[in-house]
Design a protein around this motif. Structure first.
Motif, mmCIF file in Angstrom:
data_model
loop_
_atom_site.group_PDB
_atom_site.id
_atom_site.type_symbol
_atom_site.label_atom_id
_atom_site.label_comp_id
_atom_site.label_asym_id
_atom_site.label_seq_id
_atom_site.Cartn_x
_atom_site.Cartn_y
_atom_site.Cartn_z
ATOM 1 N N CYS A 143 -89.365 57.728 37.406
ATOM 2 C CA CYS A 143 -89.802 58.025 38.776
ATOM 3 C C CYS A 143 -90.431 56.778 39.379
ATOM 4 O O CYS A 143 -91.435 56.264 38.859
ATOM 5 C CB CYS A 143 -90.797 59.188 38.777
ATOM 6 N N ILE A 183 -94.488 58.179 41.753
ATOM 7 C CA ILE A 183 -94.768 59.496 41.190
ATOM 8 C C ILE A 183 -95.470 60.424 42.175
ATOM 9 O O ILE A 183 -95.120 61.602 42.305
ATOM 10 C CB ILE A 183 -95.598 59.349 39.880
ATOM 11 N N THR A 208 -93.246 61.330 45.141
ATOM 12 C CA THR A 208 -92.180 62.239 44.698
ATOM 13 C C THR A 208 -92.695 63.660 44.554
ATOM 14 O O THR A 208 -92.147 64.605 45.140
ATOM 15 C CB THR A 208 -91.597 61.759 43.357
ATOM 16 N N ALA A 216 -88.166 59.130 44.159
ATOM 17 C CA ALA A 216 -87.967 59.005 42.715
ATOM 18 C C ALA A 216 -87.056 57.839 42.364
ATOM 19 O O ALA A 216 -87.228 57.195 41.320
ATOM 20 C CB ALA A 216 -87.394 60.306 42.155
#
Length: 298
Positions: free
Chosen positions: A34, A37, A40, A85
């Motif tokens: 990812c 993070i 996302t 991501a």
């Protein structure tokens, strides 16, 4: 204070970063799977609220256009999830262009109301042309300012039109309902504008914020991710607006006695539900349109 230190950028599981935009959150500092993070995972608010909206539309029999709009809302969240991501340009387009198409759906629902099927078809073709043109121009320019301005312009148009319908068609007969609707509008806009403000703070003070995040470590540094707050607040605000649109449409259709907006407090999620005991617009064999006592409860 317990915390986990930020790590260096790790290998890119998803290959080269091809997106034309990159945000203030550092890339691949936690996992190779990812890129960003926080940016996302905060999109999960779209996935949850979109699913909740879809279930409500199906169970309560709302107009199909709102079911499609919630599908577009889900696509925005899913596209943004994949974009942050992977930082791929293809996922960036899914994220950003789905915002345009979903807003055009709301434009069609708002401006096409109470018009003939011919006019609604022509309006749909016009809006499809507008959305397609924005897509082509944006892909050519790859200028995020163009996309942001186009999105803001469409949002402003649909909001002004819905407010006009609410005031001109409902104020004289359902003043209390309109007052509650304005409260929902104010809160929804506050969430949206608050998210926009935090996103701009993120952009303006990125270097300072990155230093502060590394100073406090994870998970506390995640609270300083302005773009993540943008996702959370705009997801909440956009959900408010779609529910407001459903509520407005039910009132404009004269279904105040059949449907009600259940909204207990600011931080609760509003939903428009069929009133208990109402079946196909009738309660105990009496049409809800003629039941003045029920209508006054809205």
């Amino acid at each position: 204070m317990w915390s986990i230190p930020y790590g260096p950028e790790k290998a890119h599981q998803w290959g080269q970063k091809t997106a034309t935009l990159n945000w203030c959150e550092e890339d691949y500092y936690l996992t190779i799977y990812c890129a960003e993070i926080v940016n996302t995972l905060t999109n999960c608010v779209f996935l949850y609220l979109g699913w909740k909206g879809l279930r409500n539309c199906i169970s309560e029999g709302h107009d199909r256009i709102f079911l499609i709009t919630f599908l577009g809302y889900l696509l925005v969240g899913f596209g943004s999830f994949l974009f942050h991501a992977t930082l791929w340009y293809s996922m960036q387009l899914v994220d950003e262009l789905s915002m345009i198409y979903t807003t055009c759906l709301m434009c069609w629902a708002t401006f096409g109301y109470a018009h003939t099927s011919t006019i609604q078809t022509l309006l749909g073709l016009f809006l499809l042309t507008i959305a397609g043109s924005i897509s082509l121009i944006y892909h050519h320019l790859q200028d995020p300012v163009f996309h942001q301005n186009a999105f803001a312009f469409l949002i402003a148009i649909v909001l002004c039109r819905s407010w006009y319908l609410m005031e001109t068609r409902l104020r004289s007969t359902h003043s209390a309902t309109v007052t509650r609707m304005w409260a929902m509008v104010r809160y929804g806009l506050s969430f949206f504008l608050g998210g926009f403000l935090l996103w701009n703070v993120d952009n303006a003070y990125c270097s300072q914020l990155r230093l502060a995040r590394r100073e406090v470590g994870m998970p506390w540094g995640w609270l300083l991710e302005g773009h993540g707050w943008w996702h959370l607040l705009t997801g909440w605000g956009a959900y408010y607006y779609i529910v407001y649109g459903i509520w407005l449409r039910s009132c404009l259709d004269g279904k105040q006695g059949e449907y009600e907006c259940v909204w207990e407090r600011v931080w609760s999620l509003p939903v428009v539900k069929r009133r208990r005991g109402i079946v196909n617009g009738k309660t105990n064999g009496v049409s809800s349109a003629s039941n003045g006592e029920v209508k006054r409860k809205v």
